[in-house]
Structure formats: C-alpha cells, structure tokens
Design a protein around this motif. Structure first.
Motif, PDB file in Angstrom:
ATOM      1  N   PHE A 395       5.310  -0.621  10.918  1.00  0.00           N
ATOM      2  CA  PHE A 395       4.950  -1.803  10.052  1.00  0.00           C
ATOM      3  C   PHE A 395       4.326  -3.006  10.875  1.00  0.00           C
ATOM      4  O   PHE A 395       4.356  -3.020  12.022  1.00  0.00           O
ATOM      5  CB  PHE A 395       6.399  -2.419   9.442  1.00  0.00           C
ATOM      6  N   GLN A 396       4.083  -4.084   9.892  1.00  0.00           N
ATOM      7  CA  GLN A 396       3.475  -5.147  10.768  1.00  0.00           C
ATOM      8  C   GLN A 396       4.417  -6.056  11.619  1.00  0.00           C
ATOM      9  O   GLN A 396       3.996  -6.277  12.820  1.00  0.00           O
ATOM     10  CB  GLN A 396       2.875  -6.191   9.589  1.00  0.00           C
ATOM     11  N   ASP A 397       5.625  -6.564  11.121  1.00  0.00           N
ATOM     12  CA  ASP A 397       6.481  -7.338  12.040  1.00  0.00           C
ATOM     13  C   ASP A 397       7.354  -6.408  12.648  1.00  0.00           C
ATOM     14  O   ASP A 397       8.470  -6.031  12.227  1.00  0.00           O
ATOM     15  CB  ASP A 397       7.071  -7.970  10.765  1.00  0.00           C
ATOM     16  N   SER A 401      11.253  -4.660  11.671  1.00  0.00           N
ATOM     17  CA  SER A 401      11.197  -3.378  11.364  1.00  0.00           C
ATOM     18  C   SER A 401      12.362  -2.654  12.091  1.00  0.00           C
ATOM     19  O   SER A 401      12.430  -1.280  12.067  1.00  0.00           O
ATOM     20  CB  SER A 401       9.764  -2.663  11.593  1.00  0.00           C
TER      21      SER A 401
ATOM     22  N   ASP B 204      11.683  -4.906   6.820  1.00  0.00           N
ATOM     23  CA  ASP B 204      11.272  -3.772   6.907  1.00  0.00           C
ATOM     24  C   ASP B 204      12.094  -2.563   7.707  1.00  0.00           C
ATOM     25  O   ASP B 204      11.740  -1.248   7.542  1.00  0.00           O
ATOM     26  CB  ASP B 204       9.816  -3.985   7.919  1.00  0.00           C
ATOM     27  N   TYR B 205      13.231  -2.859   8.438  1.00  0.00           N
ATOM     28  CA  TYR B 205      13.811  -1.826   8.855  1.00  0.00           C
ATOM     29  C   TYR B 205      14.681  -1.190   7.794  1.00  0.00           C
ATOM     30  O   TYR B 205      14.872   0.167   7.694  1.00  0.00           O
ATOM     31  CB  TYR B 205      15.008  -2.255   9.889  1.00  0.00           C
TER      32      TYR B 205
END
Lengths: 563, 313
Positions: A395-397, A401, B204-205
């Motif tokens: 992922f980007q961030d 993430s 996102d996690y």
C-alpha cells in the motif's frame, strides 16, 4: 552578499524534551536576494520547514532559536517581541503552505479573506480593497475573477485553491515569500502551472522566495539558488546548476544519484550510502525455496476486461433516483507472466480503484478480472480464498498499512499462520528470515510499527506481502510517501523480487520517471478511462495519446543532471 | 536502512514506565492525587473485613443501646467510643461506610463492564458492517437516549421486581441494579466504538488483513478492537463515576440496594431521616465518602481523556 533582503546567519533551533535537548536546525545560514528563488531541499526531518518557521517566528513552544541572527532589510528580527514580529510577519514575509485545503477558511468567501488581509496590511477602504483583490486574482491567473471573488474555497479545485493562497500571500505586498512544499499536494500538470506562477511573480515583483521542497525536479525547474540540508545542517549552498550538475558534498551526490531519471532506464537505482546507511538485500536467497512459479494459461497471468466501478454519489430510496459516479469506466488490459505492468494517472483517475478491484477489496460493478484462466468476479468463496493466496498488495501509506497494536513479527506471520503454510513455531523462524531478507535489523519482530521509519515500514509491508509466496504483487504507489533515497531502496527491492522470484507486478504510480524505471508496459488512465496501453519505452519516446504527450512534457526535465 | 545498534526489546514494564502517558501521569498533580484517593478508597473497600471495627451486618454484634452515638464521643450508656458515630440501630457508621462502599464499587464496576462489553460488541458490528445492521443498532441507541437513564433503570428494576419471587428479591436486587445501570449506559460505548471502527475500517492494515483472507470476525477482534480501545478506556473511567452515582440515586430512592445490603446510597437514605433531628453524622460521612469516590474517579477520567487526546496537547 550585501543586496540580500533576508539573511539567515548561523541559526540553531533547540527543542528541549524530556529525553534531552534536540536540535532540528543546526547552524544554518543562507541569503535571499529580491527576485530570486532559493530552493531548500532535503529529506523529511532535515529541518527545512523548521528553518522556514523560525524565520517568521512560527516555532511551536517549546522550540526556540538558541543561536544565530535573522536580518530582514537591515533590521534584526529574531529578537523582536511577539507583537513586533506579528506586524512584520504577513506584511514583509508571507507564507504559502503545502495544503491549500487547510490554509483557507472554509466559512468565508475567497473575496472576504482577501479583502480582510488587504485592509489589515495596506489600510485601504473596502471598495479599493475589493478592486485590489480582484487584481490579485487576475495576477494569479484565476479566470472570471469578478465572479469567483464571491465563491467559497470548496468551489475551487486544488490548483485554483493554491493560486488563491498565493494571492493571499501577495496581499500585503511582501518582500519575501516562504513557500513550504507548495505543490506537493498537487498533480503534475497543476504543479507545473503553480511553479510557473511563483517564478513569474518573483521576477515581476522582485520578491525573494524560499521554496522548501523534497523534490529535485521542482528544484531543477524553478530555482536559481539551492541549499541542501541534511539532519539539520546545510551541507551545500550554491547555484542550482552547480549543485545539481556538479555536487560537491557526498550527501548531495548520493541524493542526486537516487533521483529516478526520466530519460533513460537504469538496471538498478544507485544506493544512497551517506551517513552509514548501507543496506544489503538477499532476495536471491529466497529464490531457492520459492515454489509458486508455475506458468499461467497462455502466459497471461491477469486479464482485465471492461472493468467498471461506480460509487454512489447520492443515495435515494428510489433506485432510479440514485446518482452514481463512475470511477472506473470499461478498463481493459492484460499482464503477462513475469511482467511489471504500470498504471499512471493523476489523482482521481481511478488507478487505485482498479488495483483494489483486482485485489477483491472492492466489488466489481461490471466486467471481468481473469486470473490464470478463471474469472475472479464470479468465483465462489473457496476459489477466491485460493486466489487471494496468490496475490498480495503493498500500500501507499506505510503508516496506515500496519496495525499499530501488533508486533512486527505477528504482522508478518499472520498470512503464514492463516493459510496454514507453517505452524506457529516454524513461522517465527520464517518471519525472522523474511525480515532479514528485506534488510531489517535483527530483533525487529519484537518491536511495534511506530518504532520504524516510513521506509522500514514499507520493508515490513513487503515482507508480509511475500510471506505467502504470491505469484502476483499489486503495488499501489509504494514509494510516493517516501524520501527519494528510501524510494530508491524500496524500488530496488521490488526489482529484485521481480527478477529473482519471477513475480508478476501491477505497479501504480503518478510519478512518470519511477514508472519508466520499473515497468515493462504502461497504461495511462484519466478520469476512469484507460487512454493508452503500450510498451514503456515506446510510450516515453513516442506517445500516441495527446494526454500522455502532455503528461510527458510536464514531467520535470532535470536537464542539469548527467550533463 | 539497517539499524546499526541492535537494542534488545524492552520489557513490558519498561515500556509502560517510559511511555508518554506515564510521564504525563507522573507530572500531573491532579492525576496523582485523584489516583491516590481512588486507590485508597478501593483498597479500604476491598479489605473492609480487616479494617472495619465491627461487622455491621452481623446482628449479634449490634447493641441497640449504642444507637445515635455521636462521632468521637463515648456512648452515654455503654461508654463505647465510635470514630464516626453510630446510626439508629447502633451500627458503627465507619464500618457501614466501608461495607457500603464495597457494594457501591461492585455494582459500579460490574455495571460498567457489562455496559462496555455490550457497547463494544454492538458498536463494532454497527461500525464494521454498516448498512442495515448499523441503522438498527444505532436507532435503538437513539431511542434509548430519549429516556433519562434513571428512568430506564427504574423501568427495568420495576419489571424485574414484578417477575422475581419475593423470597429471592433481596438477593436479586444487586444484580437487577447492575443490569439496569448497565443497560442504560451502553449507548455511549457503542457510539464511540462505532465511530472509531468506521475510521479504522478504512485504513490499509484492514485491507491487508482482507487480502490475507482473514474472516470479518477475526478482523474485528484481532485488528480493529485493539485500535479502538483507548477512547473506551476513557469513557469507562468516567462512566464508573456516573454508575456509582446512578446506583446511589436508585438506592436513595429506595429501589436499589436493600437495607440488608446497604450501599452508600442506602446509607444516605437512612441518614437523611435523622438529619433534622441533629444526628448529622449518619448522613454526612457516607455522603462525603460518595463525593470523594465519585470526584476522584471522575477527575482521573478527565485527566485520562486529555492525556490520550493528542489534539489538546
């Protein structure tokens, strides 16, 4: 220099903390000459913004200037009282911040905000101030300035908003403007326009500009003088041509070496090796027990046909009244075994949505995603589970993430244990091995994500992604939140993965030079549509679609580099 | 980049002592004093049988002749001395307060734990699944909020009283009290957890966990729950103070803890009958204890909220 309008001499900023005295800015000196743009470049934490804040007395308590002097037009300003400083700030020195969304008050019209500032500084009557405000909006090239005068900030696009912020900075007819990453939040095409505007205004109005940025491209395109900062210190000062073309200091050399070149493809990115930050990857070692590299049907790993995604814009109980926004519109492409396929586009072009649909994180509203011969969209739960085991995503961030409440070891072990690839005991050894391979120090598995820097977290993400030995890796802007030297390291790891493990990748980015370095084939997206898919070398040398050509033309050229 | 120094992972205790939260605690006089008072009160309640001079609920130890003894004065008939005086039945006020505080704290803590568990579960479900699940749970919460919580507690208490046989009523009273306070208190937990869950869900996690193939249940418990707990901790502390007061209110109204198991509220109710006849101590000391308990827990909760909120720093 005697004709300097603003002069910073040996400034040191101190922040007392309970862990001891912290000096984010050490002994920094530079001069600003009217009509000239000085770039201040460095990686995050180098103290470039802190210096800017110190100049206009915007340091947050308990940070303070402990040593050094700041002179403005022959007057020393660092020792003035808060009241005197406030008068100078705004009048003589203006500031442009990174995020145009937060630097305008959403509750007032753009006109009101301009008029208020003009009246405050120039003491004009309401009518005169309005005339002046509209002149300023014209000066920053906002079309229909008279009508837009009465609009609210949310009615402006990001680039237009940043123009308003610049107009606001010009209200008081300042002699110095500090622009802190003014274009970082903007797309390439808008970035070029805003930088041109700043350049033109500096020249026409004889304003000295401090342009704080991390982007070498911006420096190369815009500035005359450049100051390179590293860990709070100035490592190099000079004209832009000299610093970029013939850097003297080893840090500047390594920094410039790490910038992805737009013109030619290199095999590996040169490593930034300043400050004892050498890293060894041993991705090759992983290849020995890498099992999942069987060929796909007809050599095509992924085929996307007519992919469409609509988001509900306005929900209604009556289905026909619900309005939709089509984020991805009938997109088709395919990815061959072992290939790196890139998707480029500006923000809002739908590139991340495509990635998330392929990763089954979003439901698909139309079209097919065919992976190794079978359609993912219509798969049953069991096949989907098998599919998910073969794909992974980065992922980007790097800050969102990784679960902040889980230890790094648990994060990387989770896919292994979930898919019952290894038992808990064996997973521990495997995790340690994976973390070692992506270049993290031993003992990393017992720490929490917040103890790592952005680049290190992205390594953890990579370790998690390759833990299940996937065949297909989706990288959604994996390096856009990272400094250029760290970016080079992460891109090298990804290249190694692709080379040694035969991983197939979908690589999404807005950064054209990075795409050129990474991808075999590239698709260009705009407003949900795939405009052009072609071989990356062909795309960069002879773009078919006019939009692609425009993007390529706007790409910072870095002419000073490599002669 | 590789870390050059390989520091061993610090122990859990070291982490806590090094944390910013503990530092903020150490340097805040309000936090230190209120924590000290809270700890003192809780410990004296827990060790009541060891500290109390008499067991006020053992009828054999009571002497009606000791009734209405003022504090620190020998009784006119028996000559016995009581630190905080005695009530109408000759019970030592100091001992009844210690035992009463046990009941108050037990009801308060259990009710908050009950409300917290219910609120977290419903809030997680509402925030994670959204849609109809969210609508149903949150509208139920909204409806509940339109009734004052004391009223809800009284309603539950009334129903429970109607359906339990009379011989079990006194034993059941405490549990009904816990249920009543817990049920009127879950809404704020649910709201906070729902909000936090919706924020965490977008990170996102969580997407990464989906990609691994983790089922929704595992994602909620393993990934989201630990990340929404800090605001819950704050509300739990503040709720504890409110629950203790709610229990006292209900007991004061005579629908809470029975006189055989008096809580601080019951003691205040008994005491107020004698306030105007000059026996002020029967009311005064239990009321002071309630005040000290509720105030110190509340201040602790307030401090915790500020300390955990980075925006206020």
């Amino acid at each position: 220099m005697t004709d300097a309008i603003l002069s910073i001499r040996n400034v040191t900023v101190e922040i007392p903390t309970r862990h001891g005295l912290f000096k984010p800015v050490k002994n920094v000196s530079y001069d600003i000459v009217p009509g000239e743009i000085r770039g201040v470049v460095g990686e995050s934490g180098a103290g470039k913004s802190m210096t800017g804040n110190a100049i206009i007395g915007l340091l947050d308590d308990p940070a303070h200037i402990s040593e050094g002097e700041i002179w403005l037009k022959g007057q020393r300003i660092d020792n003035l009282s808060a009241e005197e400083l406030r008068r100078i700030r705004g009048k003589e020195i203006s500031m442009i911040f990174q995020d145009p969304l937060t630097s305008l008050n959403p509750l007032f019209t753009v006109g009101e905000q301009l008029v208020e500032t003009i009246q405050l500084h120039l003491g004009l009557s309401a009518g005169d101030a309005k005339t002046r405000a509209i002149e300023l909006l014209d000066a920053v090239s906002i079309p229909n300035s008279t009508e837009r005068f009465d609009q609210y900030p949310h009615q402006f696009s990001g680039g237009m908003r940043q123009r308003v912020v610049i107009a606001l900075a010009l209200c008081s007819e300042p002699s110095v403007i500090i622009a802190d990453e003014p274009t970082t939040a903007l797309d390439v095409s808008i970035q070029a326009q805003v930088l041109d505007l700043i350049k033109q205004l500096a020249r026409d109005r004889s304003i000295g500009v401090i342009l704080v940025t991390h982007d070498m491209g911006v420096i190369a395109e815009t500035t005359e003088q450049v100051t390179v900062m590293y860990a709070g210190e100035v490592v190099e000062n000079g004209t832009t041509d000299q610093v970029l073309g013939a850097p003297m200091h080893p840090y500047t050399q390594s920094l410039i070496a790490a910038v992805p070149r737009p013109h030619k493809k290199v095999h590996r990115f040169p490593q930034v090796s300043y400050g004892g930050r050498e890293t060894v990857f041993k991705i090759e070692d992983l290849a020995r027990n890498w099992t999942q590299s069987k060929p796909s049907k007809e050599g095509k790993m992924l085929e996307v046909k007519g992919l469409t995604k609509r988001f509900v814009e306005k929900a209604s109980l009556i289905p026909s009244r619900t309005t939709y926004f089509t984020a991805v519109d009938n997109v088709s492409f395919d990815i061959k075994d072992g290939e790196v396929f890139g998707i480029v586009g500006e923000s809002g072009s739908g590139k991340s949505t495509v990635a998330r649909m392929i990763a089954t994180l979003y439901e698909v509203d139309g079209g097919e995603v065919v992976f190794d011969g079978s359609d993912v969209v219509t798969m049953d739960a069991k096949d989907r589970a098998a599919y998910r085991k073969q794909i992974q995503m980065i992922f980007q961030d790097p800050f969102s993430s990784l679960n902040p409440r889980m230890k790094v070891g648990e994060i990387v072990a989770e896919p292994l244990i979930h898919h019952k690839i290894l038992g808990r005991g064996q997973a521990v050894t495997r995790v340690a091995e994976l973390l070692d391979k992506v270049g993290l120090a031993r003992g990393a598995e017992d720490k929490y994500p917040h103890e790592f820097s952005g680049g290190q977290r992205q390594r953890i993400s990579i370790a998690r992604a390759i833990a299940t030995q996937p065949r297909f890796l989706i990288c959604d802007e994996p390096t856009s939140a990272l400094d250029v030297s760290i970016q080079a390291q992460i891109l090298n790891i990804l290249k190694d993965l692709q080379e040694h493990l035969g991983l197939t990748m979908l690589f999404i980015s807005h950064d054209l030079p990075v795409v050129r370095q990474m991808c075999d084939r590239v698709g260009v997206m705009k407003m949900g549509q795939m405009l052009e898919v072609s071989d990356s070398e062909t795309l960069f040398s002879a773009a078919k679609h006019p939009y692609t050509a425009e993007l390529l033309q706007l790409m910072p050229q870095l002419a000073q580099l490599d002669g | 980049m590789t870390d050059v120094t390989e520091t061993p992972a610090p122990t859990r205790l070291r982490r806590i002592l090094d944390s910013d939260l503990f530092y903020a605690f150490r340097t805040s006089p309000v936090a230190l004093i209120s924590a000290l008072v809270t700890m003192f009160l809780i410990l004296s309640a827990v060790f009541a049988p060891l500290i109390a001079t008499t067991n006020p609920f053992d009828p054999a130890s009571l002497n009606l002749m000791n009734g209405f003894t003022p504090p620190m004065e020998p009784n006119a008939f028996t000559g016995e001395n009581f630190l905080l005086g005695t009530d109408d039945q000759g019970r030592d006020v100091f001992s009844t307060i210690l035992y009463g505080m046990r009941i108050s704290l037990f009801v308060g803590v259990t009710a908050v734990v009950f409300a917290m568990v219910l609120g977290i579960v419903l809030g997680l479900l509402a925030g994670y699944f959204g849609g109809w699940t969210d609508t149903i749970i949150m509208r139920a919460a909204d409806v509940q909020l339109t009734f004052p919580s004391i009223l809800v507690a009284m309603l539950i208490f009334g129903i429970a009283k109607g359906i339990t046989p009379i011989e079990y009523r006194d034993q059941m009273a405490i549990w009904v009290l816990i249920l009543a306070i817990g049920l009127s208190d879950w809404v704020q937990f649910a709201r906070v957890v729902r909000g936090a869950t919706m924020v965490e869900k977008g990170k996102d996690y969580v997407a990464a966990a989906h990609l691994i193939g983790r089922p929704s249940f595992a994602i909620m418990i393993r990934h989201i729950l630990p990340n929404v707990l800090s605001p819950v901790l704050v509300i739990a502390t503040i709720s504890l103070a409110l629950a203790i007061i709610a229990e006292a209110t209900l007991s004061f109204l005579g629908i809470g803890a029975p006189p055989t198991q008096p809580s601080l509220g019951t003691l205040i109710r008994i005491g107020q009958q004698f306030l105007f006849s000059g026996e002020w101590w029967i009311l005064f000391f239990p009321a002071c204890t309630l005040l000290a308990l509720a105030l110190s827990v509340n201040l602790l909760g307030d401090w915790l909220r500020d300390a955990l909120n980075p925006r206020l720093k």
